[in-house]
Design a protein around this motif. Structure first.
Motif, mmCIF file in Angstrom:
data_model
loop_
_atom_site.group_PDB
_atom_site.id
_atom_site.type_symbol
_atom_site.label_atom_id
_atom_site.label_comp_id
_atom_site.label_asym_id
_atom_site.label_seq_id
_atom_site.Cartn_x
_atom_site.Cartn_y
_atom_site.Cartn_z
ATOM 1 N N ALA A 12 0.848 -1.203 0.000
ATOM 2 C CA ALA A 12 0.000 0.000 0.000
ATOM 3 C C ALA A 12 0.878 1.246 0.000
ATOM 4 O O ALA A 12 0.669 2.185 -0.765
ATOM 5 C CB ALA A 12 -0.922 -0.021 1.216
ATOM 6 N N LEU A 13 1.890 1.221 0.869
ATOM 7 C CA LEU A 13 2.797 2.369 0.942
ATOM 8 C C LEU A 13 3.544 2.545 -0.385
ATOM 9 O O LEU A 13 3.676 3.656 -0.902
ATOM 10 C CB LEU A 13 3.797 2.159 2.086
ATOM 11 C CG LEU A 13 4.787 3.291 2.286
ATOM 12 C CD1 LEU A 13 4.702 3.812 3.704
ATOM 13 C CD2 LEU A 13 6.204 2.866 1.984
ATOM 14 N N ALA A 14 4.001 1.414 -0.942
ATOM 15 C CA ALA A 14 4.762 1.473 -2.191
ATOM 16 C C ALA A 14 3.921 2.061 -3.315
ATOM 17 O O ALA A 14 4.400 2.900 -4.080
ATOM 18 C CB ALA A 14 5.263 0.083 -2.569
ATOM 19 N N ARG A 15 2.671 1.621 -3.400
ATOM 20 C CA ARG A 15 1.796 2.133 -4.462
ATOM 21 C C ARG A 15 1.702 3.651 -4.413
ATOM 22 O O ARG A 15 1.817 4.329 -5.421
ATOM 23 C CB ARG A 15 0.385 1.546 -4.307
ATOM 24 C CG ARG A 15 -0.029 0.680 -5.492
ATOM 25 C CD ARG A 15 -1.512 0.352 -5.512
ATOM 26 N NE ARG A 15 -2.105 0.050 -4.228
ATOM 27 C CZ ARG A 15 -2.172 -1.176 -3.680
ATOM 28 N NH1 ARG A 15 -1.667 -2.208 -4.318
ATOM 29 N NH2 ARG A 15 -2.732 -1.360 -2.502
ATOM 30 N N GLY A 16 1.485 4.165 -3.192
ATOM 31 C CA GLY A 16 1.358 5.612 -3.021
ATOM 32 C C GLY A 16 2.624 6.355 -3.412
ATOM 33 O O GLY A 16 2.579 7.359 -4.128
#
Ligand code: CA
Length: 222
Positions: A12-16
């Motif tokens: 999730a963090l990576a996507r953002g």
């Protein structure tokens, strides 16, 4: 366009972060495992690495330590969830360039990334031009007459090493020590091999790499 390698297993963090950096004009390669960061950072020419310390296979600390001992000097921004002073000190001692605690504001990450890239671009010899070739050391990009040339990391290191001494002979031993880490086994023909690959990629309109038997190699300024 600055190429960023991003090692982070929190999807999730990576996507953002990937979306944010792409919007800001960076090209981003995202991987979730430490060994992939190690491989890719040694193969490709990146302008920046963003590295999570808590990766599932190899810790970000170990990745950083191995990269530095292999001679990879790409700036590294470390990310960690752990709020420990020891982590920060350890990371910077290992050759990290900056450090961010999770959770962070996306805008702050972007600002840090911009600062690290700018700091690297501020180096005195950031852009080298020989004939139609333009080599931007800050972004890790090479173009010949406007055509982008994709180089692997060692081809890149070899080109920069020769370009920074254009018109001067660079000894094979020197190239070898700049291309390979101290503890890496290097075959007797390794430098020749990379010279051959680089020559091929500079054809047909890039600068010529001359061989001076027994002395070394040189990029001809003409
Ligand atoms: Ca993690």
């Amino acid at each position: 366009m600055t190429r960023v390698l991003f090692g982070e297993d929190d999807r999730a963090l990576a996507r953002g972060v990937v979306a944010l950096l792409k919007t800001a004009g960076y090209s981003v390669d995202h991987v979730e495992e430490g060994h992939l960061v190690l491989e890719m950072a040694q193969e490709e020419a990146y302008g920046l690495i963003i590295l999570d310390i808590g990766l599932p296979d190899v810790s970000g600390f170990d990745v950083l330590r191995k990269l530095r001992s292999a001679g990879v000097d790409i700036p590294v921004l470390l990310l960690t969830a752990r709020d420990a002073l020891e982590d920060r000190v350890a990371g910077l001692n290992l050759g990290g360039d900056d450090y961010m605690l999770k959770p962070f504001e996306p805008a702050e990450l972007e600002a840090r990334v911009r600062a690290l890239v700018r700091r690297r671009q501020g180096g005195s010899s950031s852009v080298i031009t020989v004939g139609g070739l333009i080599c931007d050391q800050a972004t890790g990009t090479v173009t010949i007459n406007g055509r982008p040339v994709k180089l692997r990391r060692r081809e890149w290191a070899l080109l920069v090493s020769l370009l920074t001494r254009t018109g001067k002979v660079v000894a094979k031993e020197r190239l070898s020590s700049e291309l390979f880490g101290h503890d890496e086994p290097v075959g007797p023909n390794a430098v020749e091999l990379y010279i051959a690959r680089l020559r091929k990629k500079l054809q047909p309109d890039g600068p010529a790499i001359r061989t001076l038997r027994g002395l070394g190699y040189m990029i001809d300024p003409s």
